[in-house]
Design a protein around this motif. Structure first.
Motif, short mmCIF file in Angstrom:
data_model
loop_
_atom_site.label_atom_id
_atom_site.label_comp_id
_atom_site.label_asym_id
_atom_site.label_seq_id
_atom_site.Cartn_x
_atom_site.Cartn_y
_atom_site.Cartn_z
N GLN A 1 0.82 -1.21 0.00
CA GLN A 1 0.00 0.00 0.00
C GLN A 1 0.86 1.26 0.00
OE1 GLN A 1 -2.62 -0.30 3.36
NE2 GLN A 1 -4.04 -1.66 2.31
N ILE A 2 1.96 1.21 0.70
CA ILE A 2 2.86 2.37 0.73
C ILE A 2 3.42 2.65 -0.65
CG2 ILE A 2 5.10 3.17 1.59
CD1 ILE A 2 4.44 1.66 4.22
N ARG B 1 7.76 -12.90 -7.05
CA ARG B 1 7.27 -13.78 -5.98
C ARG B 1 6.46 -12.97 -4.97
NH1 ARG B 1 4.73 -17.72 -4.38
NH2 ARG B 1 5.26 -18.53 -2.35
N PHE B 2 6.94 -11.78 -4.66
CA PHE B 2 6.22 -10.90 -3.73
C PHE B 2 4.83 -10.60 -4.25
CE2 PHE B 2 4.88 -6.65 -2.43
CZ PHE B 2 4.94 -6.76 -1.05
N MET B 3 4.74 -10.26 -5.54
CA MET B 3 3.44 -9.89 -6.12
C MET B 3 2.51 -11.10 -6.20
SD MET B 3 3.86 -6.76 -6.18
CE MET B 3 2.24 -6.34 -6.77
N GLU B 4 3.05 -12.27 -6.51
CA GLU B 4 2.23 -13.48 -6.50
C GLU B 4 1.66 -13.74 -5.11
OE1 GLU B 4 4.46 -16.79 -7.98
OE2 GLU B 4 4.90 -15.78 -9.88
N THR B 5 2.52 -13.61 -4.12
CA THR B 5 2.09 -13.82 -2.75
C THR B 5 1.06 -12.78 -2.33
OG1 THR B 5 4.28 -14.70 -2.24
CG2 THR B 5 2.90 -14.11 -0.37
N LEU B 6 1.29 -11.54 -2.75
CA LEU B 6 0.36 -10.47 -2.42
C LEU B 6 -1.02 -10.75 -2.99
CD1 LEU B 6 -0.06 -7.65 -1.18
CD2 LEU B 6 0.60 -6.70 -3.38
N TRP B 7 -1.08 -11.15 -4.26
CA TRP B 7 -2.38 -11.45 -4.86
C TRP B 7 -3.03 -12.66 -4.19
CZ3 TRP B 7 -5.24 -8.14 -7.07
CH2 TRP B 7 -4.68 -7.10 -7.80
N ASP C 1 -11.49 -5.47 0.86
CA ASP C 1 -12.51 -4.82 0.06
C ASP C 1 -12.01 -4.57 -1.36
OD1 ASP C 1 -10.68 -2.90 0.68
OD2 ASP C 1 -12.11 -1.40 1.35
N ALA C 2 -12.92 -4.27 -2.27
CA ALA C 2 -12.58 -4.07 -3.68
C ALA C 2 -11.67 -2.86 -3.87
CB ALA C 2 -13.86 -3.91 -4.51
N ASP C 3 -11.82 -1.86 -3.02
CA ASP C 3 -10.98 -0.66 -3.12
C ASP C 3 -9.52 -1.00 -2.91
OD1 ASP C 3 -10.46 2.17 -3.32
OD2 ASP C 3 -10.22 2.17 -1.12
N LEU C 4 -9.25 -1.84 -1.95
CA LEU C 4 -7.86 -2.23 -1.68
C LEU C 4 -7.30 -3.01 -2.86
CD1 LEU C 4 -5.48 -2.42 0.27
CD2 LEU C 4 -6.50 -4.50 1.19
N ARG C 5 -8.05 -3.90 -3.41
CA ARG C 5 -7.59 -4.66 -4.58
C ARG C 5 -7.34 -3.74 -5.76
NH1 ARG C 5 -10.22 -10.55 -4.48
NH2 ARG C 5 -10.47 -10.68 -2.24
N GLN C 6 -8.22 -2.76 -5.93
CA GLN C 6 -8.10 -1.84 -7.06
C GLN C 6 -6.81 -1.01 -6.99
OE1 GLN C 6 -10.18 -2.03 -9.59
NE2 GLN C 6 -8.99 -0.52 -10.71
N PHE D 1 -3.94 -2.01 -6.26
CA PHE D 1 -2.82 -2.78 -6.79
C PHE D 1 -2.95 -3.09 -8.27
CE2 PHE D 1 -3.06 -4.11 -2.24
CZ PHE D 1 -1.98 -3.36 -1.83
N VAL D 2 -4.14 -2.92 -8.84
CA VAL D 2 -4.33 -3.23 -10.26
C VAL D 2 -3.54 -2.25 -11.12
CG1 VAL D 2 -6.05 -3.29 -12.13
CG2 VAL D 2 -6.55 -4.32 -9.91
N GLY D 3 -3.46 -0.99 -10.72
CA GLY D 3 -2.73 0.01 -11.49
C GLY D 3 -1.23 -0.10 -11.38
N THR D 4 -0.74 -0.86 -10.44
CA THR D 4 0.70 -0.99 -10.29
C THR D 4 1.21 -2.02 -11.28
OG1 THR D 4 0.52 -2.74 -8.63
CG2 THR D 4 0.48 -0.48 -7.82
N ASP D 5 2.50 -2.28 -11.22
CA ASP D 5 3.07 -3.27 -12.14
C ASP D 5 2.87 -4.69 -11.63
OD1 ASP D 5 4.72 -3.01 -9.98
OD2 ASP D 5 6.55 -2.67 -11.11
N ALA D 6 1.91 -4.85 -10.78
CA ALA D 6 1.58 -6.17 -10.26
C ALA D 6 0.82 -6.96 -11.28
CB ALA D 6 0.75 -6.04 -8.98
N PRO D 7 1.14 -8.22 -11.44
CA PRO D 7 0.35 -9.04 -12.36
C PRO D 7 -1.04 -9.24 -11.79
CG PRO D 7 1.92 -10.39 -11.18
CD PRO D 7 2.21 -8.97 -10.81
N ALA D 8 -2.03 -9.22 -12.67
CA ALA D 8 -3.41 -9.42 -12.24
C ALA D 8 -3.55 -10.84 -11.73
CB ALA D 8 -4.35 -9.18 -13.40
N PRO D 9 -4.46 -11.04 -10.79
CA PRO D 9 -4.63 -12.39 -10.26
C PRO D 9 -5.15 -13.34 -11.34
CG PRO D 9 -6.34 -10.93 -9.43
CD PRO D 9 -5.37 -10.08 -10.18
N ARG D 10 -4.66 -14.55 -11.27
CA ARG D 10 -5.10 -15.57 -12.22
C ARG D 10 -6.34 -16.25 -11.67
NH1 ARG D 10 0.39 -18.48 -11.96
NH2 ARG D 10 1.59 -16.61 -11.82
N HIS D 11 -7.35 -16.35 -12.49
CA HIS D 11 -8.57 -17.04 -12.07
C HIS D 11 -8.46 -18.49 -12.49
CE1 HIS D 11 -10.51 -13.37 -10.84
NE2 HIS D 11 -10.10 -12.81 -11.98
N ARG D 12 -8.77 -19.35 -11.59
CA ARG D 12 -8.63 -20.79 -11.85
C ARG D 12 -9.95 -21.39 -12.17
NH1 ARG D 12 -4.76 -21.60 -6.72
NH2 ARG D 12 -3.15 -20.30 -7.49
#
Length: 122
Positions: free
Chosen positions: A66-67, A89-95, A104-109, A111-122
């Protein structure tokens, strides 16, 4: 005739200590025991309950992400220094943390704008 030298009178604490049975403690020993018990009791009351180490680590990762979110994400060197893992690995763990927790959805949102990979839906 034997010359018996008069023995000096013993002090009261010596008399009390010698007159008590071995299983009885002196007043000083009782006071020390009480103080030690009181100290242990206070330490238990002051010391917080042990936390789940995994939950604490996950909370630290969320706060850290968040920081750095407003700056485009967490730098790779910071993730290695702070958590001992690569940025990917950090970003995978974070997701994974975000998916498993009740964030909440706000918190997830955030991280979407960062260079974090989007979560994979299984």
């Amino acid at each position: 005739m034997t010359n018996h030298a008069a023995k000096p009178p013993r002090e009261k604490s010596e008399q009390a200590a010698s007159s008590t049975a071995p299983d009885q403690m002196t007043v000083e020993a009782q006071i020390q025991r009480y103080r030690a018990q009181r100290h242990r009791k206070l330490q238990r009351r002051i010391r917080p309950a042990p936390l789940d180490k995994n939950r604490v680590e996950q909370q630290h990762m969320l706060e850290f992400a968040q920081i750095w979110a407003p700056f485009g994400g967490v730098p790779h060197d910071e993730t290695f220094i702070k958590f001992g893992m690569s940025k990917s690995r950090f970003m995978e763990t974070l997701w994974q943390i975000l998916e498993e927790s009740d964030c909440d959805a706000d918190l997830r949102q955030r991280f979407v704008g960062t260079d974090a990979p989007a979560p994979r839906h299984r």
